[in-house]
Design an enzyme around this catalytic site. Structure first.
Site, short mmCIF file in Angstrom:
data_model
loop_
_atom_site.label_atom_id
_atom_site.label_comp_id
_atom_site.label_asym_id
_atom_site.label_seq_id
_atom_site.Cartn_x
_atom_site.Cartn_y
_atom_site.Cartn_z
N ASN A 28 35.03 40.04 23.41
CA ASN A 28 35.84 38.98 22.82
C ASN A 28 35.48 38.83 21.34
O ASN A 28 35.08 37.76 20.87
CB ASN A 28 35.68 37.66 23.58
CG ASN A 28 36.74 36.65 23.17
OD1 ASN A 28 36.44 35.54 22.75
ND2 ASN A 28 37.99 37.03 23.24
N GLY A 32 32.74 37.41 13.15
CA GLY A 32 31.27 37.40 13.11
C GLY A 32 30.71 38.71 13.65
O GLY A 32 29.79 39.30 13.07
N HIS A 33 31.29 39.17 14.77
CA HIS A 33 30.85 40.46 15.32
C HIS A 33 31.18 41.59 14.35
O HIS A 33 30.38 42.51 14.15
CB HIS A 33 31.57 40.76 16.64
CG HIS A 33 31.27 39.80 17.75
ND1 HIS A 33 32.18 38.91 18.24
CD2 HIS A 33 30.13 39.63 18.48
CE1 HIS A 33 31.64 38.22 19.23
NE2 HIS A 33 30.40 38.63 19.39
N GLY A 144 23.45 38.18 15.61
CA GLY A 144 23.90 37.10 14.72
C GLY A 144 22.90 35.95 14.68
O GLY A 144 22.28 35.61 15.69
N LYS A 145 22.79 35.33 13.50
CA LYS A 145 21.90 34.17 13.36
C LYS A 145 22.49 32.93 14.04
O LYS A 145 21.82 31.92 14.19
CB LYS A 145 21.68 33.84 11.89
CG LYS A 145 20.71 34.75 11.18
CD LYS A 145 20.32 34.12 9.87
CE LYS A 145 19.53 35.07 9.01
NZ LYS A 145 19.25 34.49 7.68
N LYS A 146 23.76 32.98 14.40
CA LYS A 146 24.35 31.83 15.10
C LYS A 146 23.56 31.54 16.37
O LYS A 146 23.33 30.39 16.72
CB LYS A 146 25.81 32.11 15.43
CG LYS A 146 26.32 31.15 16.45
CD LYS A 146 27.69 30.71 16.21
CE LYS A 146 28.07 29.70 17.25
NZ LYS A 146 27.82 30.20 18.62
N GLN A 150 17.95 33.11 20.21
CA GLN A 150 18.05 34.46 20.79
C GLN A 150 17.46 35.50 19.83
O GLN A 150 16.70 36.39 20.25
CB GLN A 150 19.52 34.78 21.06
CG GLN A 150 19.80 36.23 21.38
CD GLN A 150 21.23 36.46 21.82
OE1 GLN A 150 21.58 36.15 22.95
NE2 GLN A 150 22.07 37.02 20.96
N LEU A 181 32.01 30.76 13.95
CA LEU A 181 32.83 31.55 14.87
C LEU A 181 32.05 31.81 16.15
O LEU A 181 30.87 32.12 16.12
CB LEU A 181 33.24 32.87 14.22
CG LEU A 181 34.14 32.77 12.98
CD1 LEU A 181 34.67 34.14 12.59
CD2 LEU A 181 35.29 31.79 13.18
N SER A 182 32.74 31.68 17.27
CA SER A 182 32.13 31.88 18.58
C SER A 182 33.23 32.21 19.58
O SER A 182 34.35 31.69 19.48
CB SER A 182 31.43 30.58 19.02
OG SER A 182 31.20 30.61 20.42
O1 PAF Z 1 24.71 37.40 21.98
C1 PAF Z 1 25.24 38.00 22.93
O2 PAF Z 1 26.44 38.31 22.89
C2 PAF Z 1 24.42 38.33 24.17
O3 PAF Z 1 23.49 37.33 24.43
C3 PAF Z 1 23.75 39.71 24.08
C4 PAF Z 1 22.73 39.77 22.96
C5 PAF Z 1 24.81 40.79 23.90
C6 PAF Z 1 23.00 39.99 25.40
O4 PAF Z 1 23.86 39.96 26.49
#
Ligand code: PAF
Length: 275
Positions: A28, A32-33, A144-146, A150, A181-182
């Site tokens: 999706n 950002g990606h 991402g830093k968002k 993580q 963005l998310s």
């Molecule tokens: O940030 C994400 O989309 C997920 O947490 C990741 C890093 C792909 C792990 O499933």
């Protein structure tokens, strides 16, 4: 762009690849990606993206089932961004049997902030990211830093387990009105979407107050929570933390980050800003 569904196929295709940069995603894809894919190009010779919605990091009752799956559109975006390989395995390829071994982050990273409200989430993230690292064997991996916590968990996992992988954080990309963005923004109704940028505005105010010399972090957090509540949100936390390890900061600490998570209707949004 080559698309691989199997571990064996991907490994064969990467056999002679040098300096691989990996961007793990759950699909999706938004700008950002795509910014991360472009950043990956400047860090590696071969860019690999993965799309895998990882059941292990969702708790029962969270949005695993309804998480948006938009594979065809994602492929178009990745190809246009110049990605060389997409790894898009089915669940049985990643988890051919129940996952017995897990990567478990220490409590001081796992049980705070997101981990307090989503117990087990980072164990699921760290486990699948470790598996992806073993499958792809990248030299560099970008996140991402968002998802600030993580990124910290993965950096620490790589350091503590001596992984020969450079972990790079990409800046949060925002819509024109400031909303980070998310993929989950797609769950918002039109009135909720109009209200959603408040989260970024509220943490911006906290950042500005700290930059202006206010060190009453708890007071600032309380004020920000109250502002969200007054506007109809259900905040989980607004927290001023040390950027390095997300622990509580002593007064006058430099290198801070303000993190927030709050529910608007049935959608839970997170955001953060470095001070
Ligand atoms: O940030 C994400 O989309 C997920 O947490 C990741 C890093 C792909 C792990 O499933």
């Amino acid at each position: 762009m080559q698309i691989h569904e199997s571990v064996a196929g991907l490994r064969a295709a990467l056999k002679n690849a040098n300096n691989v940069a990996l961007v793990p995603t759950m699909g999706n894809l938004h700008d950002g990606h795509i910014a991360l894919m472009k950043l990956a190009r400047s860090h590696g010779e071969t860019v690999v993206a993965s799309i895998f919605v990882n059941r292990l990091q969702f708790r029962p009752g969270e949005d695993f089932e309804k998480y948006p799956r938009t594979f065809a559109a994602d492929c178009d975006k990745l190809a246009a961004a110049g990605v060389d390989h997409l790894f898009a395995p089915a669940e049985a390829e990643i988890y051919p049997r129940p996952q017995g071994y897990h990567v478990v982050p220490p409590d001081d990273q796992d049980a705070i902030l997101e981990g307090e409200f989503r117990p087990g989430h980072f164990r699921g993230v760290a486990t699948v990211v470790m598996k992806l690292f073993q499958i792809v064997r990248p030299a560099v991996a970008l996140f991402g830093k968002k998802d600030y916590q993580q990124l910290m968990v993965i950096r620490n996992m790589a350091a503590d387990l001596n992984l020969p992988i450079e972990i790079v954080g990409g800046e949060t990309i925002r819509a024109d009105d400031g909303l980070a963005l998310s993929s989950r923004n797609g769950y918002l109704s039109a009135p909720e979407r109009a209200e959603a940028p408040r989260l970024g505005r509220v943490i911006t105010k906290v950042v500005e107050a700290i930059r202006a010399g206010n060190t009453d972090y708890q007071g600032l957090e309380r004020q920000a929570m109250a502002e969200l509540q007054a506007a109809g949100w259900f905040p989980d936390y607004i927290a001023v933390r040390k950027a390095l390890d997300l622990q509580l900061p002593p007064a006058h600490e430099s290198g801070l980050v303000v993190l927030a998570a709050a529910r608007l209707g049935s959608t839970r949004l997170i955001d953060n800003l470095e001070v």
